[in-house]
Design a protein around this motif. Structure first.
Motif, PDB file in Angstrom:
ATOM      1  N   SER A 148       0.822  -1.223   0.000  1.00 13.13           N
ATOM      2  CA  SER A 148       0.000   0.000   0.000  1.00 13.13           C
ATOM      3  C   SER A 148       0.846   1.258   0.000  1.00 13.13           C
ATOM      4  N   GLU A 168      -4.750   4.140  -0.525  1.00 11.23           N
ATOM      5  CA  GLU A 168      -5.420   4.155   0.783  1.00 11.23           C
ATOM      6  C   GLU A 168      -6.457   3.042   0.860  1.00 11.23           C
ATOM      7  N   ARG A 170      -4.662  -0.221   1.251  1.00  8.70           N
ATOM      8  CA  ARG A 170      -4.094  -0.329   2.594  1.00  8.70           C
ATOM      9  C   ARG A 170      -5.112  -0.877   3.587  1.00  8.70           C
ATOM     10  N   GLU A 171      -6.374  -0.589   3.366  1.00 11.18           N
ATOM     11  CA  GLU A 171      -7.417  -1.028   4.291  1.00 11.18           C
ATOM     12  C   GLU A 171      -7.814  -2.492   4.100  1.00 11.18           C
ATOM     13  N   ARG A 198      -5.451  -8.098  -0.415  1.00 10.30           N
ATOM     14  CA  ARG A 198      -4.617  -7.165  -1.176  1.00 10.30           C
ATOM     15  C   ARG A 198      -3.762  -7.919  -2.180  1.00 10.30           C
ATOM     16  N   LYS A 201     -15.190  -4.528  -1.061  1.00  6.32           N
ATOM     17  CA  LYS A 201     -14.658  -3.574  -0.084  1.00  6.32           C
ATOM     18  C   LYS A 201     -14.088  -2.342  -0.768  1.00  6.32           C
ATOM     19  N   ARG A 230     -15.452   1.343  -0.270  1.00 13.88           N
ATOM     20  CA  ARG A 230     -14.523   2.372   0.222  1.00 13.88           C
ATOM     21  C   ARG A 230     -14.430   3.542  -0.752  1.00 13.88           C
TER      22      ARG A 230
END
Length: 175
Positions: free
Chosen positions: A33, A112, A115-116, A122, A159, A163
């Protein structure tokens, strides 16, 4: 004679490493990320593992794909190893990621959102959509089943959509 064979292998590896390092670093940046320092560490670890195997690389059809697999597995191992021990104290500004994009707002929003995601989700997103690998290739790289890749891919994309929502469309400028 033996020395020339060893130096020839070293030269071949150096050529491979020089040619693949940039691509490995970009993939590692996505996996982490945007943590360029960790990405550099992952690339170094990947290349050192590749070097130890280089004499036996004649048995591997695609060394570049194998290096990507080693990178992903190194990332996942790193996340498991350090997830409980290391905690960031604060978000400190870092050097910009050296990617070829003219839209820093889009890049930052995507990083970002990545990263979550949990590390395995990921990794699936990076392998499937950045590396453009098939479900089977991604499953092999992550050492999981194809069904697990499909499930993680669906979950991760949901997700990301949640997001980013409509903000992604606002960040994309028409060419």
């Amino acid at each position: 004679m033996r020395r020339s064979r060893t130096s020839s292998r070293t030269d071949e590896f150096m050529e491979f490493a020089t040619g693949r390092a940039g691509h490995l670093h970009r993939s590692a940046c996505l996996l982490t990320s945007g943590d360029t320092h960790l990405a550099e560490d992952l690339v170094q670890e990947t290349l050192s593992r590749m070097y130890t195997l280089w004499g036996r690389m004649s048995r591997i059809d695609n060394p570049a794909a194998y290096a990507q697999t080693v990178l992903v597995r190194t990332f996942l191992t790193h996340r498991r190893r350090y997830s409980a021990a290391e905690r960031p104290l604060a978000d400190l500004p870092d050097a910009p990621v050296p990617w070829n994009t003219d839209d820093p707002a889009l890049r930052l929003a995507l990083l970002e959102a990545l990263r979550e995601l949990p590390p395995k989700d990921r990794a699936v997103v990076v392998l499937r959509y950045w590396e453009d690998r098939s479900v089977e290739e991604t499953a092999d790289a992550m050492n999981v089943s194809s069904a697990a890749v499909r499930t993680r891919s669906t979950r991760a994309l949901a997700k990301l959509r949640e997001r980013l929502g409509g903000s992604l469309a606002e960040l994309i400028t028409p060419a």
